[in-house]
Design a protein around this motif. Structure first.
Motif, short mmCIF file in Angstrom:
data_model
loop_
_atom_site.label_atom_id
_atom_site.label_comp_id
_atom_site.label_asym_id
_atom_site.label_seq_id
_atom_site.Cartn_x
_atom_site.Cartn_y
_atom_site.Cartn_z
N VAL A 61 0.84 -1.20 0.00
CA VAL A 61 0.00 0.00 0.00
C VAL A 61 0.88 1.26 0.00
O VAL A 61 0.59 2.24 -0.69
CB VAL A 61 -0.96 0.01 1.21
N LEU A 62 1.97 1.23 0.76
CA LEU A 62 2.91 2.35 0.71
C LEU A 62 3.47 2.53 -0.70
O LEU A 62 3.70 3.65 -1.16
CB LEU A 62 4.05 2.12 1.71
N SER A 63 3.70 1.42 -1.39
CA SER A 63 4.24 1.49 -2.75
C SER A 63 3.24 2.08 -3.73
O SER A 63 3.61 2.42 -4.87
CB SER A 63 4.65 0.09 -3.22
N MET A 64 1.97 2.18 -3.32
CA MET A 64 0.97 2.76 -4.20
C MET A 64 1.32 4.19 -4.58
O MET A 64 0.87 4.71 -5.60
CB MET A 64 -0.39 2.71 -3.52
N ALA A 65 2.14 4.85 -3.75
CA ALA A 65 2.58 6.20 -4.09
C ALA A 65 3.34 6.22 -5.41
O ALA A 65 3.26 7.19 -6.18
CB ALA A 65 3.46 6.76 -2.98
N ASP A 66 4.10 5.16 -5.69
CA ASP A 66 4.81 5.08 -6.97
C ASP A 66 3.85 5.01 -8.13
O ASP A 66 4.11 5.54 -9.21
CB ASP A 66 5.74 3.87 -6.98
N VAL A 67 2.71 4.32 -7.93
CA VAL A 67 1.71 4.23 -8.98
C VAL A 67 1.17 5.62 -9.30
O VAL A 67 1.11 6.04 -10.45
CB VAL A 67 0.55 3.30 -8.54
N ALA A 68 0.77 6.34 -8.25
CA ALA A 68 0.21 7.67 -8.46
C ALA A 68 1.24 8.64 -9.02
O ALA A 68 0.91 9.50 -9.85
CB ALA A 68 -0.36 8.19 -7.14
N THR A 69 2.49 8.52 -8.56
CA THR A 69 3.54 9.43 -9.01
C THR A 69 3.76 9.35 -10.51
O THR A 69 4.12 10.35 -11.15
CB THR A 69 4.86 9.14 -8.26
N THR A 147 -3.86 5.12 -9.48
CA THR A 147 -4.12 6.00 -10.62
C THR A 147 -5.26 6.97 -10.32
O THR A 147 -5.22 8.14 -10.71
CB THR A 147 -4.45 5.17 -11.87
N ALA A 148 -6.27 6.48 -9.60
CA ALA A 148 -7.37 7.37 -9.20
C ALA A 148 -6.89 8.47 -8.27
O ALA A 148 -7.31 9.62 -8.39
CB ALA A 148 -8.48 6.55 -8.54
N LEU A 149 -5.99 8.13 -7.36
CA LEU A 149 -5.43 9.14 -6.47
C LEU A 149 -4.68 10.21 -7.26
O LEU A 149 -4.75 11.40 -6.95
CB LEU A 149 -4.47 8.50 -5.46
N ALA A 150 -3.96 9.78 -8.30
CA ALA A 150 -3.20 10.74 -9.11
C ALA A 150 -4.11 11.73 -9.82
O ALA A 150 -3.69 12.83 -10.16
CB ALA A 150 -2.36 9.99 -10.14
N ALA A 151 -5.36 11.33 -10.04
CA ALA A 151 -6.31 12.22 -10.71
C ALA A 151 -7.02 13.15 -9.73
O ALA A 151 -7.79 14.01 -10.15
CB ALA A 151 -7.35 11.40 -11.47
#
Length: 246
Positions: A61-69, A147-151
């Motif tokens: 879940v912490l790695s999800m930041a890389d997805v959004a980034t 990806t949703a967080l990035a939006a």
């Protein structure tokens, strides 16, 4: 999907692989830290499967930041409009940017599972393919939500805050840190609303070799990832937040 579309996706994938190779710090830290904590929690809980799956869920879940980034960086750099001006469509942009991160998430989880078997003493029962299904479903859910967080977020600070708070909340409420049976009654009641609950349940079922116990939570996580991905596609296709990121 046409040949031109596949070519555009391939170009985006190569570009984003290069960006990930230049900044491997997150991957290294999110591999080393859970490995250390696995050994600590093993001596406290004495349940290898609980320890390995719990740390895997929390740090993925912490790695999800890389997805959004992968998407947010383009907005911060004000280059998203330039990319949109090319022939690449929004689905192609999202696929091209998220495929390399999907691979990173999968590598992270496979390495941690292998470490759990070799160093922590976790012993999967039955075939290994349920673990593969569990990893793929959890990575897909993280990919969609990230990806949703990035939006939605407007800065790296907001993203870091959401991911850090989310990792602890999802892990704690999902039974990743302590066995579900030891959680207070109020936490057990709301646990099914946490993606971490379904991820932990799925991974522990996969370790036991329970195919049906793996498939049910996997379906929930795949549906979550698809819904979040559809939301991200809608937001990004409408050009949300192009000029609001600073």
């Amino acid at each position: 999907m046409s040949r031109d579309s596949l070519h555009r996706i391939a170009v985006l994938v190569r570009h984003n692989v290069l960006l990930r190779r230049r900044d491997p710090a997150h991957l290294v830290s999110y591999l080393v830290m859970p490995m250390v904590l696995m050994l600590v929690f093993k001596s406290m809980l004495g349940r290898p499967a609980q320890v390995v799956t719990g740390m895997l869920v929390m740090f993925s879940v912490l790695s999800m930041a890389d997805v959004a980034t992968a998407v947010l960086t383009e907005r911060v750099w004000h280059t998203w409009d330039r990319i949109r001006a090319t022939r690449a469509r929004v689905p192609e942009l999202i696929i091209g940017k998220t495929l390399p991160v999907f691979a990173i998430l999968a590598v992270q989880q496979i390495v941690l599972l292998g470490y759990g078997i070799l160093a922590v003493g976790m012993r999967p029962a039955g075939p290994l393919w349920p673990l593969g299904l569990a990893v793929a479903a959890w990575c897909f859910a993280l990919l969609g939500v990230g990806t949703a967080l990035a939006a939605v977020v407007r800065s790296q600070g907001e993203l870091s805050t959401l991911c850090n708070v989310g990792a602890l909340s999802v892990s704690a409420l999902g039974g990743a840190l302590v066995p579900f049976a030891l959680m207070p009654s109020w936490a057990r009641a709301i646990a099914p609303f946490s993606p971490g609950y379904w991820a932990t349940t799925m991974l522990q079922a996969a370790v036991r070799g329970d195919v049906s116990g793996t498939a049910g939570p996997a379906a929930v996580l795949i549906a979550l990832g698809a819904a979040a991905g559809a939301f991200a596609w809608r937001r990004l296709s409408r050009g949300w937040g192009r000029s609001s990121v600073r």
